[in-house]
Design an enzyme around this catalytic site. Sequence first.
Site, PDB file in Angstrom:
ATOM      1  N   HIS A 187      66.754 -23.250 -21.036  1.00  0.00           N
ATOM      2  CA  HIS A 187      66.775 -22.176 -22.037  1.00  0.00           C
ATOM      3  C   HIS A 187      68.081 -21.461 -22.192  1.00  0.00           C
ATOM      4  O   HIS A 187      68.176 -20.897 -23.104  1.00  0.00           O
ATOM      5  CB  HIS A 187      65.452 -21.128 -21.479  1.00  0.00           C
ATOM      6  CG  HIS A 187      65.526 -19.941 -22.093  1.00  0.00           C
ATOM      7  ND1 HIS A 187      66.102 -18.636 -21.699  1.00  0.00           N
ATOM      8  CD2 HIS A 187      65.114 -19.635 -23.432  1.00  0.00           C
ATOM      9  CE1 HIS A 187      65.810 -17.780 -22.531  1.00  0.00           C
ATOM     10  NE2 HIS A 187      65.295 -18.076 -23.588  1.00  0.00           N
TER      11      HIS A 187
ATOM     12  N   ARG B  88      64.492 -22.711 -16.915  1.00  0.00           N
ATOM     13  CA  ARG B  88      65.279 -21.698 -17.314  1.00  0.00           C
ATOM     14  C   ARG B  88      66.731 -21.904 -17.407  1.00  0.00           C
ATOM     15  O   ARG B  88      67.595 -21.286 -18.157  1.00  0.00           O
ATOM     16  CB  ARG B  88      65.122 -20.703 -16.208  1.00  0.00           C
ATOM     17  CG  ARG B  88      65.259 -19.208 -16.511  1.00  0.00           C
ATOM     18  CD  ARG B  88      64.727 -18.300 -15.510  1.00  0.00           C
ATOM     19  NE  ARG B  88      63.405 -17.740 -15.674  1.00  0.00           N
ATOM     20  CZ  ARG B  88      63.459 -16.840 -16.610  1.00  0.00           C
ATOM     21  NH1 ARG B  88      64.366 -16.042 -17.064  1.00  0.00           N
ATOM     22  NH2 ARG B  88      61.896 -16.330 -16.509  1.00  0.00           N
TER      23      ARG B  88
ATOM     24  N   SER C 195      60.129 -20.083 -26.603  1.00  0.00           N
ATOM     25  CA  SER C 195      61.209 -21.096 -26.307  1.00  0.00           C
ATOM     26  C   SER C 195      60.822 -22.051 -25.162  1.00  0.00           C
ATOM     27  O   SER C 195      61.096 -23.367 -25.213  1.00  0.00           O
ATOM     28  CB  SER C 195      62.335 -20.586 -25.524  1.00  0.00           C
ATOM     29  OG  SER C 195      62.738 -19.422 -26.643  1.00  0.00           O
TER      30      SER C 195
END
Lengths: 228, 228
Positions: free
Chosen positions: A39, A36, A13
């Site tokens: 994500h 993050r 990812s």
Amino acid sequence: MPPLPQHPILQKSFAIIDREMGAHDLPLEEYAILRRIIHSTADFEFRHWLRIGPGAIPVAIAALQRGVPIITDVGMVRQGCQSMVRRTFGNRLVAAVDLAETAELGRTRTETGILRAWEQFPGGIFVIGNAPTALQALCDLIQAKPTVSVPTPTPTVPTPTPTSIPAPALIPALIIGAPVGFVGVEAAKATLAATPVAQIRVEGRKGGSPVAAAIVNALLVLAWEGQP
Amino acid sequence: MPPLPQHPILQKSFAIIDREMGAHDLPLEEYAILRRIIHSTADFEFRHWLRIGPGAIPVAIAALQRGVPIITDVGMVRQGCQSMVRRTFGNRLVAAVDLAETAELGRTRTETGILRAWEQFPGGIFVIGNAPTALQALCDLIQAKPTVSVPTPTPTVPTPTPTSIPAPALIPALIIGAPVGFVGVEAAKATLAATPVAQIRVEGRKGGSPVAAAIVNALLVLAWEGQP
């Protein structure tokens, strides 16, 4: 410290996000936080909304390494940080809303809880992923007191002074301001921006529990891997 | 039943969303779901991604009113539904990941948990807000079995048949497919779309715990207020 093990799906990812982000001039640590968030939301728009206050990352890293408590506004944010906290410093993790069985008159329940957390966990990291009322109440408290400047990441020995300067411990180590929604959200974020507290914000209406948790988790990883 | 009381902030938020959505031709109940998703994300883009399968809303309403268990993939989704479940039917609420202390070889932990939940809670409502692996595993199980058609919302007396039709109870009452991310997410959603199970999906990469919880909460409100 060696890097924390990453699940292959997470690695893959991150590689996709790196590719689709393309060129940017974000410092490595800021990008780790943004990546993050993306994500956890699949929303690249956050690159335009993330604001990291000056010195906020080193302050956060030092505080996490010291093991300060992490106070979230709601249970979903706490839940989202729980596993990474366990894998790293085991900080105490409290959802402010759980500190208030019922709302005080004229306040939301989360707001009531955050006011109690402010007294019980001075110097903690406060993470707002849901309730703008909680962020607003927190900032109002900070603005109501004569504040000290943002604490430096290196711990210093406190020098006792004869004057009645308010205890710096009452200032949170860091505020993460990422509530989401349509009412009072942008105003609360603007109030946070005007405080001298070390802070990471998501401007605009967007935010939410996964965004707030992603910021905490990214900081935990940075703090863990940055240890000597 | 009379409408559930709404916090004034929620009412105000809904009014803003109504205004900014403008004209649309969504049926009232579908819009109630979309509006709650937008409320929890401040992201109007979800209007293009929400897919409500034929008959999914009445099936969900009937199942919730019957008190079927709600199985979420992760704790954040469970946390996001908890308060509304308590205010309405008190359905059992289980996070599948908690059913698996560790991951089975070659599977994620959430996937391992969902496979166990499939056995333990047949006929439940399965809600995936995070892990595409869990959604994929669930759909693979369904496709592996000869399935029966989507159950109708009105309870019927089962007619015993001499042939060995698999127990319809093993088919979930409803699957909510809203995992988020970059790896396997769109594929898992496509697999769900190809199953005959009653479903509500969020297409594309977006989704997440607040989105999945918003769908559940909207359905709980519809089911509660739709009672005679």
